[in-house]
Design a protein around this motif. Structure first.
Motif, short mmCIF file in Angstrom:
data_model
loop_
_atom_site.label_atom_id
_atom_site.label_comp_id
_atom_site.label_asym_id
_atom_site.label_seq_id
_atom_site.Cartn_x
_atom_site.Cartn_y
_atom_site.Cartn_z
N LEU A 1 -92.40 25.85 51.68
CA LEU A 1 -92.18 24.99 52.86
C LEU A 1 -92.11 25.82 54.14
CD1 LEU A 1 -91.74 21.83 53.00
CD2 LEU A 1 -91.82 22.81 50.73
N ALA A 2 -91.51 27.01 54.03
CA ALA A 2 -91.47 27.90 55.20
C ALA A 2 -92.88 28.28 55.59
CB ALA A 2 -90.64 29.14 54.86
N GLY A 3 -93.74 28.43 54.60
CA GLY A 3 -95.14 28.75 54.86
C GLY A 3 -95.83 27.64 55.65
N PHE A 4 -95.59 26.39 55.25
CA PHE A 4 -96.16 25.27 56.02
C PHE A 4 -95.71 25.36 57.47
CE2 PHE A 4 -96.42 22.68 51.93
CZ PHE A 4 -97.79 22.75 51.88
N ASP A 5 -94.40 25.63 57.62
CA ASP A 5 -93.83 25.72 58.95
C ASP A 5 -94.47 26.86 59.75
OD1 ASP A 5 -92.02 24.07 60.04
OD2 ASP A 5 -90.30 25.43 59.81
N ALA A 6 -94.62 28.01 59.08
CA ALA A 6 -95.13 29.20 59.77
C ALA A 6 -96.57 29.01 60.22
CB ALA A 6 -95.03 30.41 58.83
N SER A 7 -97.33 28.22 59.46
CA SER A 7 -98.74 28.05 59.82
C SER A 7 -98.94 26.99 60.88
CB SER A 7 -99.54 27.68 58.57
OG SER A 7 -99.04 26.48 58.04
N SER A 8 -97.86 26.32 61.26
CA SER A 8 -98.02 25.18 62.16
C SER A 8 -98.60 25.61 63.51
CB SER A 8 -96.67 24.47 62.29
OG SER A 8 -96.31 24.31 63.61
N GLY A 9 -98.22 26.78 64.02
CA GLY A 9 -98.74 27.23 65.31
C GLY A 9 -100.24 27.45 65.24
N LEU A 10 -100.68 28.10 64.17
CA LEU A 10 -102.11 28.38 63.99
C LEU A 10 -102.91 27.08 63.93
CD1 LEU A 10 -104.13 30.75 63.33
CD2 LEU A 10 -103.80 30.13 60.94
N ILE A 11 -102.33 26.11 63.20
CA ILE A 11 -103.04 24.84 63.05
C ILE A 11 -103.12 24.10 64.37
CG2 ILE A 11 -102.67 22.54 62.06
CD1 ILE A 11 -101.87 24.17 59.47
N GLN A 12 -102.06 24.18 65.15
CA GLN A 12 -102.10 23.53 66.46
C GLN A 12 -103.23 24.12 67.31
OE1 GLN A 12 -98.44 23.07 68.78
NE2 GLN A 12 -97.35 23.36 66.85
#
Lengths: 516, 359
Positions: B310-321
């Motif tokens: 779940l932390a990984g999902f969170d961490a990738s959120s900036g890249l995805i944005q």
């Protein structure tokens, strides 16, 4: 709406009270026979009472009639025609309705709203002016009324029960099953409600089949009575011809007097003493009050009584689940508060009714459930770290010694049959020293083999010197096991007799709430 | 005994299936949630494949993204424990966010007079204050439940709102550092009271304490008599009462322990990440912790991998944005869908055909 299901022809059933008859009704759940060959006829316009102890099959019978269960064998005749009832909607379409022990009304809605929404064909958009006129006309035609504009929450219990009956009439029921309709009413309310029901029967509007425990109501209101016992019809007749003693005798089975089983040893010192113990009952309105009760080492004291007379509350007080309002409980002469340390030091063990609900964690494993008494003990001391190996070894020994049939000891205990759950709980509670054993309905719903084995274990504990307090709704069980018999009625101990001198008829009187 | 042995082999196969069930069902639920989310992406005209590719890249694709993921995992581990510990008693506590916020605030406030004190004294004091405040906060939900019959789910959630309001009030009022202009905060921690990075990594020490806390929680629940008593009470409170177990003390103890974990998360957020207590404490870790605990079936050890995921999902959120031009809230949509799938999967236990015992 589906058409009413009748086997023969499309002729409508005659108007007015319905005749309903069960012919050889039999219901089996697996290997357990809940109902065997029961034939009861409720003639049109009569008030028929159905008596029996808990587990006698009364509820099973009415559930078969109403289509909640499908009888294994036997037939249902409605208006002298064979009726095939697939589900409760079919029963309703034929004009059969049921009033339950507990209310099925929506408290926040008014009487009028409750009536309208109870209809199967209630419209999506309700024309209140029209419905209102219809309801007023309906109420005007009824022998008793309930104010249409009152929210149900503001009605007294008797009014609510009247509304339940009115609702059935409004829905067009011409045969009513009443399931202990007065258990939540005061005697005056009960008389009023049943008097109205009686009036409707006499007017030929409805026929009634009422499940009850109260002989007084049977005598005062019913025409005929049928008595079930262990799933069989054991007596039937006109109420006018039967005395309370005769009904009690049928209900509890006078055909063979149970004699206490072989036992040894003498009565020892007082183990459990209750003095003036009071507690609220489950409704919070009444009180149970046990003036004085003593159980000695090496004796079984049996408390007989009809369900709902305070036995459950007494059990909860003794297990520490319900706070006592006063009085004193002593074990071995010392005040007892049912903490784990106290239970441990006085070797007090419990066997509550419905073990899966009261004595087990259903999703925990059989091994873990068997460890509930011992997991924090290490010999005489306490242990902080669990020992999985010791737990497993102890459980294996007990599973073997108590013949618990377990496919997978690591699997959830809920997967076991009722008898094996009770065996597992017995294994846990009867291991080690037992000085006081408190038991409630230990054999409820179990098959014959499990019953005799579990009773033998209880007697063995007594013979080994344990004091046993046994609360049971099964009078046979009380008479078979007890050294002394007490009767509990309306929250009080009303009668006491040594088992050797116990007379069933006498006990029956007290169970029925009649101080001789 | 004979019965047990006679059916030994059947029992073995069943035991294997039973052990697999609590792993397989959450994994299937997670996959189902991701599949539904993929459909949602398609309705937005985005490629699910690209999305999950960026998640991989942003969360686990490089040493940098691993550091990012693990930094975020630290508070999530502790926040998940705040849900998982009371859950073993049958309590659904969802207000961990409140304990994180107040724990962080307490750490920041306690640090003020400790400016000159050595780290070896100051940091434990700050951590202790944070854990104490967290324990009291979630313990209140437990106490309300035990003494007053108040639903702990509702009360803990409402307490979280109160906690956030309280923190905002204090950092904008009495505890505000006059120099924090744009973002009202407590005064920055003295340099000696900052928690540093793990040797050779760009991840703070909170991760290690989070892992230790998860292992300790697992041992407590699975290997001690306290944990066993709690599991009995969670499995059937009536049976626990008949056994004379101190249900009230267990409820107070386990809710307080969960709150202490969340409070500790708040301490690390302040001492290792933000450097002062401010509104950034309410970052939603408490809520993500709920999802993690449920996915991990409230098992301390299972929380470890789930929290990292779940932390990984969170961490990738900036890249995805940046790369996919999707709004920040996309990750919350994903979390919400997965959470619904997990809750629904609870009905599947004992029902999936291949786990059914052959009768």
């Amino acid at each position: 709406m589906r058409p009413p299901v009748t086997a023969i022809g499309a002729d409508p059933l005659p108007p007015g009270a319905l005749e309903v008859e069960t012919v050889g009704m039999t219901m089996r759940f697996g290997s357990f026979t809940a109902l065997e060959d029961v034939s009861i006829r409720v003639a049109p316009g009569t008030f028929h009472a159905l008596l029996g102890e808990n587990g006698a099959g009364k509820s099973t019978l009415v559930k078969c009639i109403m289509g909640f269960y499908h009888a294994t064998a036997g037939q249902l005749m409605v208006g002298r025609r064979e009726a095939e009832i697939a589900d409760p909607r079919d029963a309703r379409a034929l004009g059969m309705g049921m009033v339950y022990q507990h209310f099925t009304l929506v408290p926040s809605l008014t009487v009028a709203e409750n009536l309208v929404i109870s209809r199967a064909d209630a419209p999506v958009v309700i024309d209140w002016a029209k419905e209102r006129a219809g309801l007023e006309a309906f109420m005007a035609a009824m022998p008793f009324r309930v104010p249409l504009d009152q929210p149900v929450a503001r009605l007294a219990a008797g009014e609510k029960q009247k509304l339940e009956i009115l609702k059935q009439l409004y829905l067009g029921s011409r045969f009513l099953i009443l399931d202990e309709p007065t258990s939540v009413l005061t005697p005056d309310e009960a008389d009023e409600v049943l008097g109205h029901v009686r009036g409707l029967c006499e007017a030929g509007e409805i026929s009634v089949l009422m499940i009850t425990h109260k002989f007084r109501e049977v005598t005062a209101f019913a025409d005929e009575v049928s008595v079930l016992r262990r799933g069989r019809l054991v007596g039937q007749g006109h109420v006018a011809d039967l005395s309370h003693a005769q009904m009690a005798a049928m209900m509890i089975g006078a055909e063979k007097e149970q004699r206490p089983v072989a036992r040894s040893g003498l009565r020892g010192a007082p183990m459990l003493e209750l003095r003036g113990v009071k507690a609220a009952d489950r409704s919070g309105l009444k009180e149970i009050a046990v003036e004085s009760l003593t159980v000695h080492a090496g004796e079984i004291v049996g408390i007989a009584g009809i369900s709902g007379n305070g036995q459950m509350e007494l059990m909860e007080v003794l297990t520490g689940q319900r706070a006592a309002r006063g009085g004193e409980i002593r074990v071995q002469g010392v005040p007892y508060g049912a903490t784990r340390a106290e239970a441990q030091s006085h070797a007090v063990r419990y066997l509550p009714e419905e073990p899966l609900r009261n004595a087990c964690a259903p999703r925990m494993s059989v091994i873990e459930n068997i460890a509930f008494r011992s997991f924090d003990r290490n010999g005489a001391g306490r242990r902080f770290w669990l020992s999985a190996n010791e737990m497993r070894a102890a459980a294996r020994d007990l599973i073997g010694a108590f013949k618990v049939k377990v496919a997978d000891p690591d699997g959830p205990i809920a997967a076991l049959s009722g008898g094996n759950v009770q065996r597992a709980v017995l294994a846990r509670e009867l291991t080690g020293e037992v000085k006081l054993l408190v038991i409630s309905n230990p054999c409820f719903g179990l098959d014959f083999a499990a019953v005799s084995e579990i009773r033998a274990r209880i007697v063995a504990a007594r013979n080994a010197g344990a004091a046993v307090l046994l609360m049971s709704e099964d009078l046979d069980e009380v008479l078979e096991l007890s050294d002394r018999v007490l009767v509990m009625s309306e929250g009080r101990i009303t009668y006491e007799v040594p088992a050797a001198e116990a007379k069933i008829a006498e006990i029956g009187h007290y169970m029925g709430g009649h101080a001789a | 005994m004979a019965v047990v042995e006679a059916q030994g082999t059947g029992g073995g196969a069943m035991a294997a299936l039973r052990r697999a069930e609590p792993v397989v069902i959450p994994v299937l639920a997670l996959l189902a949630g991701l599949a539904v989310f993929a459909l949602f992406l398609l309705t937005q005209g985005k490629s699910p494949i690209a999305f999950f590719g960026y998640v991989w890249q942003g969360a686990f694709g490089s040493a940098f993204s691993w550091m990012n993921t693990l930094s975020r995992a630290a508070p999530l581990l502790l926040a998940a424990l705040c849900v998982a510990l009371p859950a073993r008693l049958g309590l659904v506590v969802i207000g961990g966010e409140g304990a994180i916020v107040l724990g962080g605030l307490a750490a920041g406030a306690v640090a003020l007079p400790l400016a000159g004190v050595p780290a070896a004294v100051g940091l434990p004091l700050m951590a202790l204050a944070a854990m104490l405040v967290g324990a009291v906060w979630i313990g209140m939900a437990g106490a309300l439940r035990h003494y007053r019959g108040v639903n702990e789910t509702i009360s803990s959630l409402l307490l979280a709102y109160i906690a956030i309001a309280l923190m905002n009030h204090l950092v904008e009022g009495p505890l505000r550092d006059p120099e924090s202009l744009n973002k009202p905060s407590t005064a920055p921690l003295a340099e000696g009271l900052r928690v540093g990075m793990l040797p050779g990594m760009d991840v703070h020490w909170g991760l290690v304490f989070g892992i230790i806390a998860c292992v300790v929680a697992w041992v407590l629940v699975e290997r001690t008599s306290w944990g066993f008593a709690a599991r009995i009470a969670g499995g059937n409170v009536r049976a626990a009462e008949v056994q004379g177990l101190p249900v009230g003390r267990l409820i107070l103890g386990f809710t307080a322990l969960g709150g202490a974990c969340a409070g500790l998360a708040g301490f690390f957020e302040v001492a290792a990440v933000h450097g002062s207590a401010n509104a950034s404490l309410a970052a939603g870790y408490g809520y993500t912790g709920i999802l993690i605990a449920f996915l991990a079936r409230h098992n301390g050890l299972a929380i470890l991998p789930v929290a990292v995921l779940l932390a990984g999902f969170d961490a990738s959120s900036g890249l995805i944005q940046r790369r996919m031009d999707l709004p920040d809230a996309t990750m919350q949509v994903l979390q919400g869908i997965v959470f619904m799938a997990i809750l629904m999967s609870d009905a599947a236990y004992g029902r999936l055909p291949f786990f059914k015992a052959k009768g």
